[in-house]
Design a protein around this motif. Structure first.
Motif, PDB file in Angstrom:
ATOM      1  N   UNK A 150     -68.155  72.313-122.482  1.00 32.35           N
ATOM      2  CA  UNK A 150     -67.177  71.367-121.929  1.00 32.35           C
ATOM      3  C   UNK A 150     -67.885  70.089-121.497  1.00 32.35           C
ATOM      4  N   UNK A 151     -67.171  68.990-121.602  1.00 35.99           N
ATOM      5  CA  UNK A 151     -67.780  67.688-121.340  1.00 35.99           C
ATOM      6  C   UNK A 151     -67.812  67.342-119.851  1.00 35.99           C
ATOM      7  N   UNK A 152     -68.771  66.490-119.527  1.00 33.43           N
ATOM      8  CA  UNK A 152     -68.805  65.831-118.226  1.00 33.43           C
ATOM      9  C   UNK A 152     -68.574  64.354-118.471  1.00 33.43           C
ATOM     10  N   UNK A 153     -67.558  63.819-117.847  1.00 31.01           N
ATOM     11  CA  UNK A 153     -67.251  62.404-118.037  1.00 31.01           C
ATOM     12  C   UNK A 153     -67.386  61.653-116.716  1.00 31.01           C
ATOM     13  N   UNK A 154     -67.636  60.363-116.834  1.00 33.39           N
ATOM     14  CA  UNK A 154     -67.639  59.479-115.665  1.00 33.39           C
ATOM     15  C   UNK A 154     -66.359  58.665-115.685  1.00 33.39           C
ATOM     16  N   UNK A 155     -65.739  58.525-114.532  1.00 35.83           N
ATOM     17  CA  UNK A 155     -64.548  57.684-114.404  1.00 35.83           C
ATOM     18  C   UNK A 155     -64.813  56.635-113.329  1.00 35.83           C
ATOM     19  N   UNK A 156     -64.545  55.390-113.685  1.00 34.22           N
ATOM     20  CA  UNK A 156     -64.709  54.265-112.757  1.00 34.22           C
ATOM     21  C   UNK A 156     -63.339  53.635-112.544  1.00 34.22           C
ATOM     22  N   UNK A 157     -62.691  53.886-111.419  1.00 33.72           N
ATOM     23  CA  UNK A 157     -61.400  53.246-111.149  1.00 33.72           C
ATOM     24  C   UNK A 157     -61.632  51.775-110.781  1.00 33.72           C
ATOM     25  N   UNK A 158     -60.868  50.885-111.386  1.00 33.52           N
ATOM     26  CA  UNK A 158     -61.071  49.458-111.116  1.00 33.52           C
ATOM     27  C   UNK A 158     -59.764  48.704-111.331  1.00 33.52           C
ATOM     28  N   UNK A 159     -58.905  48.752-110.346  1.00 35.87           N
ATOM     29  CA  UNK A 159     -57.640  48.038-110.482  1.00 35.87           C
ATOM     30  C   UNK A 159     -57.841  46.553-110.180  1.00 35.87           C
ATOM     31  N   UNK A 160     -56.861  45.754-110.551  1.00 28.81           N
ATOM     32  CA  UNK A 160     -56.991  44.309-110.416  1.00 28.81           C
ATOM     33  C   UNK A 160     -56.688  43.764-109.038  1.00 28.81           C
ATOM     34  N   UNK A 215     -74.984  52.339-115.084  1.00 34.66           N
ATOM     35  CA  UNK A 215     -75.595  53.502-114.428  1.00 34.66           C
ATOM     36  C   UNK A 215     -75.151  54.793-115.135  1.00 34.66           C
ATOM     37  N   UNK A 216     -73.882  54.873-115.455  1.00 40.26           N
ATOM     38  CA  UNK A 216     -73.381  56.048-116.167  1.00 40.26           C
ATOM     39  C   UNK A 216     -74.029  56.172-117.545  1.00 40.26           C
ATOM     40  N   UNK A 217     -74.144  55.053-118.242  1.00 43.76           N
ATOM     41  CA  UNK A 217     -74.724  55.076-119.589  1.00 43.76           C
ATOM     42  C   UNK A 217     -76.208  55.420-119.572  1.00 43.76           C
ATOM     43  N   UNK A 226     -56.502  61.707-122.135  1.00 42.00           N
ATOM     44  CA  UNK A 226     -57.503  61.921-123.173  1.00 42.00           C
ATOM     45  C   UNK A 226     -57.415  63.349-123.700  1.00 42.00           C
ATOM     46  N   UNK A 227     -57.967  63.541-124.886  1.00 37.61           N
ATOM     47  CA  UNK A 227     -57.886  64.840-125.534  1.00 37.61           C
ATOM     48  C   UNK A 227     -59.157  65.671-125.336  1.00 37.61           C
ATOM     49  N   UNK A 228     -60.180  65.059-124.750  1.00 40.84           N
ATOM     50  CA  UNK A 228     -61.465  65.730-124.593  1.00 40.84           C
ATOM     51  C   UNK A 228     -61.347  66.967-123.700  1.00 40.84           C
ATOM     52  N   UNK A 229     -62.166  67.954-123.997  1.00 41.65           N
ATOM     53  CA  UNK A 229     -62.220  69.171-123.199  1.00 41.65           C
ATOM     54  C   UNK A 229     -63.177  68.926-122.039  1.00 41.65           C
ATOM     55  N   UNK A 230     -62.649  68.463-120.916  1.00 38.18           N
ATOM     56  CA  UNK A 230     -63.468  68.024-119.796  1.00 38.18           C
ATOM     57  C   UNK A 230     -63.656  69.137-118.781  1.00 38.18           C
ATOM     58  N   UNK A 231     -64.915  69.381-118.414  1.00 32.92           N
ATOM     59  CA  UNK A 231     -65.205  70.380-117.402  1.00 32.92           C
ATOM     60  C   UNK A 231     -65.484  69.776-116.046  1.00 32.92           C
ATOM     61  N   UNK A 232     -66.192  68.617-116.034  1.00 36.38           N
ATOM     62  CA  UNK A 232     -66.582  67.977-114.784  1.00 36.38           C
ATOM     63  C   UNK A 232     -66.303  66.479-114.827  1.00 36.38           C
ATOM     64  N   UNK A 233     -65.987  65.936-113.658  1.00 37.99           N
ATOM     65  CA  UNK A 233     -65.741  64.494-113.529  1.00 37.99           C
ATOM     66  C   UNK A 233     -66.726  63.918-112.516  1.00 37.99           C
ATOM     67  N   UNK A 234     -67.409  62.864-112.931  1.00 35.50           N
ATOM     68  CA  UNK A 234     -68.271  62.108-112.024  1.00 35.50           C
ATOM     69  C   UNK A 234     -67.519  60.821-111.677  1.00 35.50           C
ATOM     70  N   UNK A 235     -67.184  60.678-110.420  1.00 36.12           N
ATOM     71  CA  UNK A 235     -66.498  59.479-109.955  1.00 36.12           C
ATOM     72  C   UNK A 235     -67.534  58.478-109.472  1.00 36.12           C
ATOM     73  N   UNK A 236     -67.528  57.291-110.094  1.00 36.25           N
ATOM     74  CA  UNK A 236     -68.389  56.190-109.687  1.00 36.25           C
ATOM     75  C   UNK A 236     -67.489  55.037-109.253  1.00 36.25           C
ATOM     76  N   UNK A 237     -67.604  54.619-108.019  1.00 31.79           N
ATOM     77  CA  UNK A 237     -66.786  53.521-107.522  1.00 31.79           C
ATOM     78  C   UNK A 237     -67.480  52.191-107.803  1.00 31.79           C
ATOM     79  N   UNK A 281     -69.858  57.090-100.490  1.00 35.43           N
ATOM     80  CA  UNK A 281     -69.184  56.595-101.693  1.00 35.43           C
ATOM     81  C   UNK A 281     -70.060  56.372-102.904  1.00 35.43           C
ATOM     82  N   UNK A 282     -71.336  56.753-102.851  1.00 34.53           N
ATOM     83  CA  UNK A 282     -72.212  56.488-103.993  1.00 34.53           C
ATOM     84  C   UNK A 282     -71.780  57.245-105.239  1.00 34.53           C
ATOM     85  N   UNK A 283     -71.447  58.521-105.089  1.00 38.68           N
ATOM     86  CA  UNK A 283     -70.910  59.265-106.231  1.00 38.68           C
ATOM     87  C   UNK A 283     -70.253  60.553-105.763  1.00 38.68           C
ATOM     88  N   UNK A 284     -69.376  61.055-106.627  1.00 38.75           N
ATOM     89  CA  UNK A 284     -68.660  62.307-106.410  1.00 38.75           C
ATOM     90  C   UNK A 284     -68.710  63.077-107.727  1.00 38.75           C
TER      91      UNK A 284
END
Length: 219
Positions: free
Chosen positions: A1-11, A36-38, A92-103, A169-172
């Motif tokens: 299962x994938x680990x993805x990073x999500x960066x919320x950034x509203x306007x 940093x995620x890359x 998304x269609x990816x099979x995600x196991x973990x989420x890394x939240x980066x603010x 808030x550095x990461x979750x």
């Protein structure tokens, strides 16, 4: 299962307009978290930016992040972050196991932080982990124009205080199943301690940005 990073950034940002694309050094604020995620490709399989803003979307795509268009209905000032994370997972269609939240508002992170935190997360099979920092200040409350100490006694030395910690808030890191239940920090979440000057940077107003720019050029 994938680990993805999500960066919320509203306007929308009232205290610091266009906060997420203000420049910090040579790059927009948002980009520091994307890079940093890359740089942690051995952990993170895909990097997503959740936004309701066209300018943010263009910048994210320019730096090879995937973009999920966030609906206006979940882009308001009072909307919790977990809503954006859940929307990404549902989009998304990816099979995600973990989420890394980066603010995006916490642009500086120690180089090995994600590597060390993720190892702790996996080795102990935690369902969630978040970063905290120790606070050495003497806190109190003001009631009826009088100061009432909260975490110390008058005259007590700072080094003798009972340790208090704050969410920095550095990461979750959270299992995707919890995100689907609208949870980022579970009751059993592991508090990963980070005592570093970078943990003091959380950009929410012009003074915060000035401080971040000072550190950027200093460090």
């Amino acid at each position: 299962m994938k680990t993805i990073a999500i960066i919320p950034a509203r306007g929308g940002s009232k205290r610091l307009p266009e906060k997420n694309i203000q420049f910090l050094g040579e790059l927009p604020l948002l980009v520091h978290s994307i890079l940093y995620a890359q740089e942690n490709k051995d952990i993170i399989d895909e990097v997503y930016v959740s936004t309701d803003n066209l300018d943010i979307k263009k910048i994210a795509l320019q730096f090879d992040a995937k973009v999920i268009d966030r609906p206006d209905s979940i882009s308001g000032d009072l909307e919790p972050t977990v809503t954006a994370l859940k929307h990404v997972l549902e989009s998304i269609e990816s099979n995600v196991g973990n989420v890394v939240l980066l603010q995006a508002t916490n642009p500086f992170r120690p180089k090995e932080l994600l590597k060390d935190a993720f190892k702790m997360f996996k080795d102990n099979n935690f369902d969630s982990l978040f970063t905290v920092s120790r606070n050495h200040q003497k806190f109190g409350k003001i009631k009826n124009n009088r100061f009432e100490p909260f975490n110390y006694a008058i005259g007590q030395r700072s080094q003798d205080l009972e340790p208090l910690f704050s969410e920095n808030g550095l990461l979750y890191i959270t299992k995707a199943d919890l995100i689907h239940e609208n949870i980022i920090i579970s009751e059993n979440a592991f508090p990963f301690e980070v005592n570093h000057i970078f943990a003091q940077v959380d950009i929410d107003n012009p003074d915060d940005l000035d401080y971040a720019r000072y550190l950027y050029h200093k460090k």
